[in-house]
Structures are given as C-alpha cells and as structure tokens.
Motif scaffolding. Structure first.
Motif: not given
Length: 383
Positions: A44-50, A369-372
């Motif tokens: 899916q070419r994405q980062l999924k938050p865990i 870009r995903v939150p951290t």
C-alpha cells in the motif's frame, strides 16, 4: 478430504508468509519520552500507526536483536539505562525486563555481529561500554568492559567479520581501532590505535557505515560522516583491522554548502547553545547505505536536508545525486531490507517522512508524512 487438507495447508502457508513479510518501524522520541510504532505496508506504500509506548525522557538510540524479537532502547536521562521490549506479532511492544543501568548517557547503541553483546558509546562520558546479552534477551547489568576513549565518543560498530571494533571521537578527529574478541566481548587496541580523519582540525567524525559488499577491487569500504566539516570520508579496511583513509566527499549540494560555514562541537548543555555566527553552521547527523550497496544517504540538521549519493561498484567512490529538504532538524533515518523505502525523522518535527528510493537513479520521492512524538531522533526497521 485430501483437497480440503491441501487447501487448508496452502492457506496456512500463505498466512505464515504474509506474517513473515511484515515490516515494523520504531521511532524514539526524546522530548516526549516515548517510542512510536508503525507497520510499513509496502504493497500500500504507507505507514500504519500501531501505538505509542512510554519509554523515558530522552529515549534515543535503539537497536533490534538479530532474531527481530527484541527492541533495545537507550535512555539518556538519569538514571541512564537501556530497556528491552518484546516485539509482538502485530508490531506492538511489551516491556519485559528490568531496566539495565549504563555507565553514562549513551549517544549510540549497536550489537556485535553475533548479537551477544550490546555496544554503547557516550558523547558526554568519553567512553564506551560492552554488555553481554543473556539467553532470554535481557542485557546483563555488569559490563564486560568499559573503555575510556578520549574526547566525545559518538558511535560504535564492529566490522562485517566481527573481528574488529571502531569508535569515532568527534572531539579528537580520530577513529579508534580495536581488535574484538567475539567470545569474551572484550577489546584490545589495534596498532596503531587510531586513524586521523581528514588530517585537519575540527572535522568531527560522527556516524559511520560499512558497505554491504566489497568493491570490484576486493576492498571493504567504510564511510564516516563528519559532523562539522560537512564531508563523508571513505576508508578501506586492511587485513589487520586497521583503516586507510582515502578521499573526502562534500556531503551537501555545493550550492547549499556555499551559504554555510564549518560547524562547531556542541556543548554538553544543549544543541542550541552555540554563539551566533555569520553563516549557519554545518551540522551533519546520520548516514546509511542501501542493502545492495548502490546508494548512500546522509542528513544535515541546520539546513534540514537529506543528500543522496551513487556508490561506484569499482572502488566505492561517492558521486552526488542531489540534496532535498526533509523534516526539520533531521536526526536519524533507516532504509528497509528491500532498499526501496527510506524513513526519516526530525528533532524539530512531529512527523516522520516515508520516501521511495528510485532503483535506477537513487533519488528519493516523498510518499507521505505521518505523526510521531516530540524530539524524534532514531528510526529502526524490523523485518
């Protein structure tokens, strides 16, 4: 009946393969004192938050066990320690062992190539320590050895053969050279005990990376990022474990570097305590190479850029591809096992960037870009 059993077996095999192919990403957030976890979903070419896990103020350098089951997180606030976390099948983290004390605040942690010893170096303490890892994955409290190094030890790694160990001294412009006993976990100084980096003052050797394969000349290349000089030094490994320095390659696009001046070692009181200067100071951060050895990347914090290089297969020399803006004050990044994705954090950003790596040109393309958390600085990928 037979067809049903075969079909069930195929489904079980397929689910097992999918589980094995999962990739997890962990980011330590020094200011919020947490580790954030993600699944890198490549299809899916994405980062999924865990999830986000409290780990202690100034949680910074991390390393994962060779079996990918344990994440070690070093905390640079008192009491200095390393904590161990079980990596669950879904990528979540479970703290499983008492925190193991460390002699100082450690700027870098790594494992030797056997995975039996935790190696940690201290910028403020001018030392490194070696701790054995027990069969259950816990880091043993009593160090195997503590070595006082000289000014500003910054990172630590063994070579691919696990026979030699190296520690750059940012404050002395040297790369220390040791022989490493993989049975006892102890080191002895090689002869000579160090190699000078770039043979000039205030270069600030910081992080380094080994090429994953030897070049066409049969040489093992090592690349050292100099924090203050704004270069990458290429060295080759000799049979006796000593290093020979070759050329230094500017680690930023010349058009950007022209508007900057040489950096200066940061005081222990904080990264932003330097006096004002006529031009922004160079301030390199991290360096990594793709698993196929074709492309190398480095980050510069003041200008907030990440730079890509092509690595010559014939002799390991670097050729600039480009520099591009990235997260604010970029600190750490990591490249996945396929060499197709790069994930980068910024200490002054509350997001991380997921990039794709062009397999022909080496150029990076921002995917998302995903939150951290706050003060993100170290990125570790588990596959």
């Amino acid at each position: 009946m037979k067809k049903t059993v075969i079909a069930a077996g195929m489904m079980l095999f397929a689910s097992t393969v999918l589980a094995q192919e999962k990739s997890f990403v962990y980011v330590s957030n020094g200011d919020s004192g947490t580790v954030t976890a993600y699944e890198l979903q490549k299809a899916q070419r994405q980062l999924k938050p865990i999830g986000e896990y409290p780990s202690g103020l100034k949680s910074m350098p991390m390393v994962v066990s060779l079996d990918n089951k344990t994440l070690y997180v070093s905390v640079r606030s008192k009491p200095y320690h390393v904590s161990a976390w079980h990596i669950q099948p879904d990528g979540s983290l479970q703290h499983f062992a008492d925190n193991t004390p460390l002699p100082e605040a450690m700027a870098y942690v790594a494992l030797d190539k056997s995975g039996k010893f935790l190696l940690s170096s201290s910028y403020g303490g001018d030392l490194f320590s070696i701790n054995r890892i027990a069969a259950d994955g816990k880091v043993e409290s009593a160090p195997v050895q503590v070595v006082h190094t000289g000014k500003r030890a910054h990172s630590i790694q063994t070579d691919p053969s696990n026979q030699f160990l190296y520690v750059p001294l940012l404050g002395a412009d040297q790369l220390l050279q040791y022989r490493f006993d993989s049975h006892s976990g102890t080191v002895t100084a090689n002869t000579p005990a160090f190699v000078n980096i770039q043979r000039e003052a205030a270069t600030g050797p910081r992080h380094f990376t080994f090429a994953p394969q030897r070049d066409e000349k049969g040489e093992q290349n090592l690349y050292v990022l100099t924090e203050m000089a704004g270069n990458i030094s290429r060295l080759t490994l000799n049979k006796d474990g000593t290093l020979t320095e070759h050329e230094a390659t500017p680690s930023l696009d010349p058009a950007i570097a022209a508007n900057m001046q040489r950096g200066e070692a940061r005081p222990l009181t904080g990264d932003d305590d330097l006096p004002k200067s006529a031009k922004p100071r160079l301030w390199q951060a991290d360096i990594h190479i793709t698993p196929n050895g074709r492309f190398l990347y480095s980050t510069e914090r003041t200008s907030s850029h990440i730079t890509a290089f092509h690595v010559s297969p014939s002799d390991g020399r670097l050729t600039l591809i480009n520099s591009m803006p990235t997260e604010a004050q970029p600190r750490g990044f990591a490249i996945d096992n396929s060499g197709r994705y790069l994930i980068e954090s910024g200490q002054k950003s509350t997001q991380i960037s997921l990039y794709s790596i062009d397999q022909t040109t080496g150029k990076l393309t921002l995917i998302e870009r995903v939150p951290t958390g706050k003060g993100a600085n170290w990125v570790t990928i588990v596959e």
